[in-house]
Design a protein around this motif. Structure first.
Motif, PDB file in Angstrom:
ATOM      1  N   MET A   1       0.924  -1.176  -0.206  1.00 41.50           N
ATOM      2  CA  MET A   1      -0.093  -0.069  -0.131  1.00 41.50           C
ATOM      3  C   MET A   1       0.967   1.579   0.161  1.00 41.50           C
ATOM      4  O   MET A   1       0.278   2.429  -0.623  1.00 41.50           O
ATOM      5  N   LEU A   2       1.987   1.252   0.755  1.00 40.36           N
ATOM      6  CA  LEU A   2       2.688   2.403   1.108  1.00 40.36           C
ATOM      7  C   LEU A   2       3.965   2.846   0.188  1.00 40.36           C
ATOM      8  O   LEU A   2       4.417   3.720   0.287  1.00 40.36           O
TER       9      LEU A   2
ATOM     10  N   THR B   1      -5.624  -1.681   6.456  1.00 38.61           N
ATOM     11  CA  THR B   1      -6.211  -1.309   5.243  1.00 38.61           C
ATOM     12  C   THR B   1      -6.602   0.415   5.555  1.00 38.61           C
ATOM     13  O   THR B   1      -6.021   1.114   4.584  1.00 38.61           O
ATOM     14  N   ARG B   2      -7.566   0.527   6.370  1.00 40.20           N
ATOM     15  CA  ARG B   2      -7.825   1.810   6.550  1.00 40.20           C
ATOM     16  C   ARG B   2      -6.630   2.883   7.230  1.00 40.20           C
ATOM     17  O   ARG B   2      -6.815   3.863   6.753  1.00 40.20           O
ATOM     18  N   ILE B   3      -5.778   2.191   7.948  1.00 42.14           N
ATOM     19  CA  ILE B   3      -4.660   3.080   8.384  1.00 42.14           C
ATOM     20  C   ILE B   3      -3.996   3.573   7.252  1.00 42.14           C
ATOM     21  O   ILE B   3      -3.431   4.574   7.363  1.00 42.14           O
ATOM     22  N   CYS B   4      -3.705   2.564   6.500  1.00 43.93           N
ATOM     23  CA  CYS B   4      -2.929   2.912   5.121  1.00 43.93           C
ATOM     24  C   CYS B   4      -3.441   3.978   4.242  1.00 43.93           C
ATOM     25  O   CYS B   4      -2.883   4.847   3.972  1.00 43.93           O
ATOM     26  N   LEU B   5      -4.933   3.677   4.356  1.00 46.36           N
ATOM     27  CA  LEU B   5      -5.697   5.047   3.388  1.00 46.36           C
ATOM     28  C   LEU B   5      -5.284   6.172   4.156  1.00 46.36           C
ATOM     29  O   LEU B   5      -5.237   7.419   3.272  1.00 46.36           O
ATOM     30  N   ARG B   6      -5.376   6.386   5.446  1.00 47.27           N
ATOM     31  CA  ARG B   6      -5.262   7.520   6.028  1.00 47.27           C
ATOM     32  C   ARG B   6      -3.856   8.200   5.987  1.00 47.27           C
ATOM     33  O   ARG B   6      -3.817   9.255   5.694  1.00 47.27           O
ATOM     34  N   MET B   7      -2.859   7.127   5.779  1.00 49.48           N
ATOM     35  CA  MET B   7      -1.558   7.730   5.588  1.00 49.48           C
ATOM     36  C   MET B   7      -1.318   8.109   4.068  1.00 49.48           C
ATOM     37  O   MET B   7      -0.600   9.267   4.092  1.00 49.48           O
ATOM     38  N   ILE B   8      -1.834   7.545   3.303  1.00 46.47           N
ATOM     39  CA  ILE B   8      -1.764   7.890   1.877  1.00 46.47           C
ATOM     40  C   ILE B   8      -2.380   9.359   1.737  1.00 46.47           C
ATOM     41  O   ILE B   8      -1.767  10.141   0.769  1.00 46.47           O
TER      42      ILE B   8
ATOM     43  N   LYS C   1      -2.348  11.718   3.810  1.00 47.38           N
ATOM     44  CA  LYS C   1      -1.640  12.699   4.333  1.00 47.38           C
ATOM     45  C   LYS C   1      -0.200  12.975   3.770  1.00 47.38           C
ATOM     46  O   LYS C   1       0.353  14.046   4.068  1.00 47.38           O
ATOM     47  N   ARG C   2       0.209  12.080   2.801  1.00 50.79           N
ATOM     48  CA  ARG C   2       1.708  12.136   2.452  1.00 50.79           C
ATOM     49  C   ARG C   2       1.665  12.034   1.006  1.00 50.79           C
ATOM     50  O   ARG C   2       0.952  11.293   0.527  1.00 50.79           O
ATOM     51  N   PRO C   3       2.785  12.691   0.454  1.00 51.90           N
ATOM     52  CA  PRO C   3       2.949  12.250  -1.189  1.00 51.90           C
ATOM     53  C   PRO C   3       3.181  10.849  -1.402  1.00 51.90           C
ATOM     54  O   PRO C   3       3.873  10.158  -0.535  1.00 51.90           O
TER      55      PRO C   3
ATOM     56  N   MET D   1       4.045   0.502  -9.564  1.00 52.88           N
ATOM     57  CA  MET D   1       2.810   0.898 -10.167  1.00 52.88           C
ATOM     58  C   MET D   1       1.698   1.197  -9.361  1.00 52.88           C
ATOM     59  O   MET D   1       0.817   2.043  -9.576  1.00 52.88           O
ATOM     60  N   LEU D   2       1.590   0.557  -8.229  1.00 50.90           N
ATOM     61  CA  LEU D   2       0.603   0.599  -7.038  1.00 50.90           C
ATOM     62  C   LEU D   2       0.491   1.942  -6.739  1.00 50.90           C
ATOM     63  O   LEU D   2      -0.527   2.564  -6.503  1.00 50.90           O
ATOM     64  N   GLN D   3       1.699   2.551  -6.490  1.00 51.11           N
ATOM     65  CA  GLN D   3       1.813   3.834  -6.052  1.00 51.11           C
ATOM     66  C   GLN D   3       0.936   5.040  -6.792  1.00 51.11           C
ATOM     67  O   GLN D   3       0.648   6.050  -6.575  1.00 51.11           O
ATOM     68  N   HIS D   4       0.962   4.450  -8.321  1.00 47.10           N
ATOM     69  CA  HIS D   4       0.047   5.449  -9.110  1.00 47.10           C
ATOM     70  C   HIS D   4      -1.466   5.475  -9.131  1.00 47.10           C
ATOM     71  O   HIS D   4      -2.075   6.500  -9.613  1.00 47.10           O
ATOM     72  N   LEU D   5      -1.978   4.618  -8.399  1.00 49.13           N
ATOM     73  CA  LEU D   5      -3.257   4.376  -8.073  1.00 49.13           C
ATOM     74  C   LEU D   5      -3.979   5.204  -6.938  1.00 49.13           C
ATOM     75  O   LEU D   5      -3.092   5.323  -5.743  1.00 49.13           O
ATOM     76  N   PRO D   6      -4.983   5.824  -7.040  1.00 51.04           N
ATOM     77  CA  PRO D   6      -5.615   6.485  -5.755  1.00 51.04           C
ATOM     78  C   PRO D   6      -5.693   5.488  -4.760  1.00 51.04           C
ATOM     79  O   PRO D   6      -5.740   4.145  -5.008  1.00 51.04           O
ATOM     80  N   GLY D   7      -5.785   5.951  -3.473  1.00 45.65           N
ATOM     81  CA  GLY D   7      -5.635   5.027  -2.385  1.00 45.65           C
ATOM     82  C   GLY D   7      -6.871   3.851  -2.409  1.00 45.65           C
ATOM     83  O   GLY D   7      -6.480   2.719  -2.254  1.00 45.65           O
ATOM     84  N   LEU D   8      -7.817   4.281  -2.706  1.00 47.93           N
ATOM     85  CA  LEU D   8      -9.047   3.289  -2.575  1.00 47.93           C
ATOM     86  C   LEU D   8      -8.831   2.223  -3.632  1.00 47.93           C
ATOM     87  O   LEU D   8      -9.038   1.003  -3.619  1.00 47.93           O
TER      88      LEU D   8
END
Length: 339
Positions: free
Chosen positions: A46-47, A86-93, A95-97, A156-163
């Motif tokens: 995720m991160l 997963t929800r914690i990772c979405l919050r981190m995504i 908040k940060r680049p 490649m995953l990092q190019h996707l929006p968090g959801l």
């Protein structure tokens, strides 16, 4: 029925759960121990950084400890923990680049004269040692793990929006159903399915993951031995023979990178091979690689120069991704010096 649907819990798990709910922290540690590596790997995907994944895992376990009384057993314990992570990772995504690769940051160089100053901070995609991946004896699961943890896939995953990132991983890597995924993310099945479709389109358009032929183990071993021999003997002709025409060489946190055999040859010849090296094998992101030690002028010892991971296709090297950050070197267990 999904493999993650709650079943009769293991008697030992139930015992640890009862004790943990009563406030026994050691019982909680035993309860979550089987899930720690899997959760950490999920957070890493995720991160894009094992260090960020450390933070996410710590926060996940803290939230699970505090919320243990709310776990009703409607899903498996692993599903409940993955939902929290997963929800914690979405919050981190949010908040940060996002973590980026060299190609995201700048165009490749054509000259080796100036490599630029290191770009510090939580900027770069970082590798994950294979030793931190969850143990799995199932050959099919091991193959899936390699495909879904490779540097190219994680980048490649990092190019996707968090959801979209979360849905793709929950559905196609971890094997959750659409209903389970929607429940874990607090969204509708229709929304989860839409996010999955969009994420698939992006991934298929921009990556060739899954299209490469399996690497022959014996051929790979010969290639790796030849790579070490060429690097340590500083044999530029032998090194170039191992590379594809479109090979790339990256080196975060330095912004410089080189694309194409001619420019990678130039970089090896004019910069890398100016000094002696020693290489020791390691693995990260399911890929072969090396701990690279360099001996600078005036020093009689080899000291950490970086972690290198290789991408291979059709018997040649398609990418040399080197990571120069001392924190990455330490994470891969590199020694302070070798003789």
């Amino acid at each position: 029925m999904s493999q993650h649907t709650a079943k009769s819990a293991d008697p030992g798990e139930n015992a640890w759960l009862r004790r943990a709910r009563a406030g026994d922290t050691s019982a909680f540690d035993q309860l979550v121990k089987p899930f720690r590596k899997r959760l950490h790997t999920h957070c890493y995907r995720m991160l894009g950084s094992p260090f960020d994944a450390d933070d996410a895992l710590q926060e996940t376990l803290l939230a699970a400890w505090r919320g243990l009384g709310s776990f009703e057993g409607r899903s498996s314990l692993g599903t409940w923990l993955t939902s929290i992570a997963t929800r914690i990772c979405l919050r981190m995504i949010a908040k940060r680049p996002r973590r980026q690769t060299s190609a995201d940051h700048a165009a490749p160089l054509r000259s080796t004269a100036e490599l630029g100053e290191p770009v510090e901070g939580a900027v770069w995609l970082e590798p994950l040692p294979d030793g931190e991946l969850a143990d799995d004896d199932d050959p099919a699961a091991i193959l899936l793990r390699r495909e879904s943890i490779g540097l190219g896939f994680v980048a490649m995953l990092q190019h996707l929006p968090g959801l979209q990132r979360a849905v793709l991983l929950l559905r196609e890597v971890l094997g959750y159903s659409a209903a389970e995924t929607a429940d874990m993310l607090g969204t509708s099945v229709a929304s989860a399915n839409s996010a999955l479709q969009r994420s698939r389109q992006t991934m298929q358009a921009k990556t060739d993951i899954g299209e490469k032929k399996p690497v022959d183990p014996q051929g790979l071993e010969r290639l790796l031995q030849a790579f070490v021999a060429a690097w340590e003997s500083r044999d530029i002709a032998a090194m170039v023979e191992l590379l594809t025409d479109d090979v790339r060489f990256t080196m975060p946190p330095l912004p410089a990178w080189f694309s194409g055999r001619a420019f990678v040859e130039k970089f090896f010849s004019e910069r890398v091979f100016e000094t002696p090296w020693r290489l020791e094998p390691l693995r990260g992101n399911g890929q072969p690689g090396f701990a690279c030690y360099i001996r600078q002028a005036g020093d009689d010892r080899f000291r950490p120069g970086g972690v290198v991971l290789l991408s291979v296709a059709d018997g040649r090297i398609t990418a040399i991704d080197s990571f120069l950050d001392p924190a990455v070197c330490r994470r891969f267990g590199m020694r302070e010096e070798i003789g």
